[in-house]
Write a protein that holds these residues in place. Structure first.
Motif, PDB file in Angstrom:
ATOM      1  N   ALA A 202       0.892  -1.074  -0.026  1.00 30.48           N
ATOM      2  CA  ALA A 202       0.104  -0.196  -0.033  1.00 30.48           C
ATOM      3  C   ALA A 202       0.907   1.034   0.180  1.00 30.48           C
ATOM      4  O   ALA A 202       0.751   2.165  -0.814  1.00 30.48           O
TER       5      ALA A 202
ATOM      6  N   ARG B  26     -10.966   6.260  11.433  1.00 30.90           N
ATOM      7  CA  ARG B  26     -10.266   5.507  10.935  1.00 30.90           C
ATOM      8  C   ARG B  26      -9.312   4.824  11.760  1.00 30.90           C
ATOM      9  O   ARG B  26      -8.881   3.425  11.473  1.00 30.90           O
TER      10      ARG B  26
ATOM     11  N   PHE C 256      -5.170  -2.375   2.274  1.00 35.72           N
ATOM     12  CA  PHE C 256      -6.207  -1.982   1.080  1.00 35.72           C
ATOM     13  C   PHE C 256      -6.944  -0.651   1.366  1.00 35.72           C
ATOM     14  O   PHE C 256      -6.852   0.371   0.505  1.00 35.72           O
ATOM     15  N   GLY C 257      -7.226  -0.507   2.794  1.00 33.87           N
ATOM     16  CA  GLY C 257      -7.726   0.700   2.942  1.00 33.87           C
ATOM     17  C   GLY C 257      -6.793   1.702   3.002  1.00 33.87           C
ATOM     18  O   GLY C 257      -7.369   2.812   2.556  1.00 33.87           O
ATOM     19  N   ASP C 258      -5.647   1.750   3.310  1.00 31.28           N
ATOM     20  CA  ASP C 258      -4.614   2.770   3.333  1.00 31.28           C
ATOM     21  C   ASP C 258      -4.377   3.289   1.934  1.00 31.28           C
ATOM     22  O   ASP C 258      -4.123   4.307   1.376  1.00 31.28           O
TER      23      ASP C 258
ATOM     24  N   ILE D 288      -6.183   3.085  -0.508  1.00 27.73           N
ATOM     25  CA  ILE D 288      -7.369   3.969  -1.238  1.00 27.73           C
ATOM     26  C   ILE D 288      -7.118   5.496  -1.476  1.00 27.73           C
ATOM     27  O   ILE D 288      -7.355   6.131  -2.313  1.00 27.73           O
TER      28      ILE D 288
ATOM     29  N   VAL E 174      -4.735   6.718  -4.279  1.00 29.88           N
ATOM     30  CA  VAL E 174      -5.562   6.513  -5.640  1.00 29.88           C
ATOM     31  C   VAL E 174      -6.444   7.269  -5.824  1.00 29.88           C
ATOM     32  O   VAL E 174      -6.605   8.038  -6.984  1.00 29.88           O
ATOM     33  N   VAL E 175      -7.289   7.649  -4.971  1.00 34.10           N
ATOM     34  CA  VAL E 175      -8.178   8.932  -5.196  1.00 34.10           C
ATOM     35  C   VAL E 175      -7.652  10.000  -5.337  1.00 34.10           C
ATOM     36  O   VAL E 175      -7.943  10.913  -6.229  1.00 34.10           O
TER      37      VAL E 175
ATOM     38  N   SER F 117     -10.838  11.478  -0.586  1.00 31.40           N
ATOM     39  CA  SER F 117      -9.986  10.392  -0.312  1.00 31.40           C
ATOM     40  C   SER F 117      -9.967   9.769   1.119  1.00 31.40           C
ATOM     41  O   SER F 117     -10.161   8.691   1.347  1.00 31.40           O
TER      42      SER F 117
ATOM     43  N   ILE G 201     -13.624   7.954   1.588  1.00 34.61           N
ATOM     44  CA  ILE G 201     -13.582   6.647   0.943  1.00 34.61           C
ATOM     45  C   ILE G 201     -12.605   5.648   1.751  1.00 34.61           C
ATOM     46  O   ILE G 201     -13.206   4.628   1.880  1.00 34.61           O
ATOM     47  N   SER G 202     -11.563   6.122   2.028  1.00 35.45           N
ATOM     48  CA  SER G 202     -10.756   5.290   2.832  1.00 35.45           C
ATOM     49  C   SER G 202     -11.527   4.655   4.260  1.00 35.45           C
ATOM     50  O   SER G 202     -11.422   3.606   4.639  1.00 35.45           O
TER      51      SER G 202
ATOM     52  N   VAL H  50     -14.067   2.264   3.337  1.00 38.16           N
ATOM     53  CA  VAL H  50     -13.548   0.980   3.019  1.00 38.16           C
ATOM     54  C   VAL H  50     -12.758   0.213   4.335  1.00 38.16           C
ATOM     55  O   VAL H  50     -13.067  -1.005   4.711  1.00 38.16           O
TER      56      VAL H  50
END
Length: 453
Positions: free
Chosen positions: A33, A153, A171-173, A175, A178-179, A204, A207-208, A211
């Protein structure tokens, strides 16, 4: 012959219970990540610096830095408490106690976020008059702050790490970068502005947050991979023990954030947005090394907590010294790379207008690498129940930073601020090392050892 050998090595890697191998294995999830984030951040940082300009970029980073400082002051970080007190519950199969602990930490984090929203609302008029922000910019800052503050979070991060589910955590990190990268591309294709970038940064975070909780709810009940059926049931921490741990870990985190973010805000206020832009660019590149440290330090904290919980003193000491050697060697290699390639990195990312940031980059990189070389020190103290010692080290570094900043910032500007960061890092690492040697010689075992089967 090579395929069976490779398969054998992969099998041993995935199943090994050696403590350092477990730390590296969990680190590999986070590194995937963080590695993705580091690559994408180069692109969206280039877009930011080139579209907003030196002064605009500095102003944007002052805003982001101020929000992060408010987060550290009022919105408590709970992941360490979930790991520290939740791992013994999972080892003993006490899922109800673990869920109760997680819910408690959720509300602590959420209520702190509400307090941070109120503080930002009160402080925004002063910032608007200082920098001349328009009403749309002020509204964007408030919206960004509300999203960051109310996105819980830290608690799901703690749940996933306590359950040894570092893949979900990674995976959460992933995001967030990417956003930000996708949003920056959209802005470049339309109309890039500070308001637009604030909206993307807030999106961002949101969304994280979503997720992370989806990853937690995906599997509500889970056995810890190292659960011992004959383990002694874990006692819940007393209120005093829990609050003391939460207080000291958060004060330590606050000191760290102040050291990293408040300095940028101070440079912006007292020297100017352009100076803050140069300082923050150098700091951002140096912080990419800090992300590598976090990749290793967070699984290391979880593993040290497990070893303290089951009373494995010898393995604990071995893991500590091995991790210290690995991090020291890595730090030396990284600084050499920074020295040789730093100018090219700055020019490639942001263009020749930002080359004045190179001397600042070397000093901030050296400060970060000194912290990297001792990255196992603070997790050891926290896992050993000596979070107060880690806090003392951080406060001492912060006091030195404040005193030296008052002297060097007016006289030498951004370069003086960078020297202050380096001196503070050296002092903090020395105190952490002295405290850690004491903890490793006389570890405090928080729970009774499991009876022999």
């Amino acid at each position: 012959m090579s395929k069976p050998v490779s398969r054998n090595l992969l099998t041993r890697w995935s199943r090994s219970e050696d403590s350092l191998v477990r730390v590296f294995r969990n680190s590999s999830w986070l590194f995937s990540a963080k590695g993705l984030g580091a690559i994408l951040s180069i692109f969206y940082l280039a877009i930011l610096t080139r579209t907003l300009g030196v002064a605009g970029f500095g102003e944007f980073m002052v805003i982001v830095g101020a929000v992060q400082v408010l987060t550290a002051v009022l919105k408590l970080q709970t992941w360490q408490a979930v790991v520290q007190f939740g791992v013994p519950f999972l080892l003993a199969g006490q899922h109800r106690a673990f869920r109760k602990l997680s819910a408690q930490n959720f509300w602590i984090e959420f209520l702190g976020g509400l307090a941070a929203c109120a503080a930002l609302w009160l402080m925004l008029p002063y910032g608007a008059s200082q920098f001349g922000w328009s009403d749309p910019t002020v509204n964007a800052i408030m919206g960004y702050g509300v999203i960051v503050f109310l996105s819980v979070r830290s608690t799901p991060i703690g749940i996933l790490r306590a359950q040894d589910r570092f893949g979900g955590n990674a995976f959460g990190d992933a995001i967030i970068p990417v956003v930000r990268f996708a949003g920056a591309l959209v802005l470049v294709a339309t109309l890039p502005s500070m308001t637009g970038f604030l909206i993307v940064w807030g999106l961002s975070e949101f969304i994280s947050f979503v997720v992370m909780w989806l990853m937690v709810w995906r599997r509500k009940e889970t056995d810890h991979p190292l659960r011992n059926a004959s383990a002694t049931p874990a006692e819940p921490p007393s209120r005093k023990e829990f609050l003391a741990f939460l207080l000291f870990t958060n004060l330590t985190y606050l000191v760290s954030v102040i050291r990293e973010r408040l300095v940028v805000v101070m440079v912006g206020f007292f020297v100017g947005p352009a100076a803050a832009g140069l300082f923050r660019l150098a700091d951002q590149i140096a912080n990419s090394l800090n992300r590598l440290a976090e990749v290793f330090a967070r699984p290391l904290f979880a593993e040290l907590s497990r070893l303290f919980a089951i009373g494995q003193t010898k393995e604990l000491r071995t893991l500590f010294w091995r991790s210290l050697r690995v991090s020291a060697i890595s730090g030396g290699v990284l600084f050499l790379g920074l020295l040789l390639l730093g100018k090219n990195i700055i020019s490639l990312i942001s263009g020749p207008d930002y080359l004045a940031a190179f001397p600042i980059l070397l000093l901030l990189g050296a400060a970060t690498i000194i912290s990297l070389a001792g990255l196992g020190l603070e997790p050891l103290l926290q896992a050993a129940g000596r979070a107060r010692n880690a806090l003392v080290a951080r406060v001492a570094g912060l006091v030195a930073l404040g005193l030296l900043m008052a002297v060097l910032l007016p006289r030498f500007g951004t370069l003086g601020a960078a020297w202050v960061m380096l001196i503070s890092a050296i002092l903090t690492s020395i105190i952490l090392f002295i405290s850690s040697r004491s903890a490793i010689r006389q570890p405090r075992q928080r729970l009774p050892k499991s009876p022999a089967p």
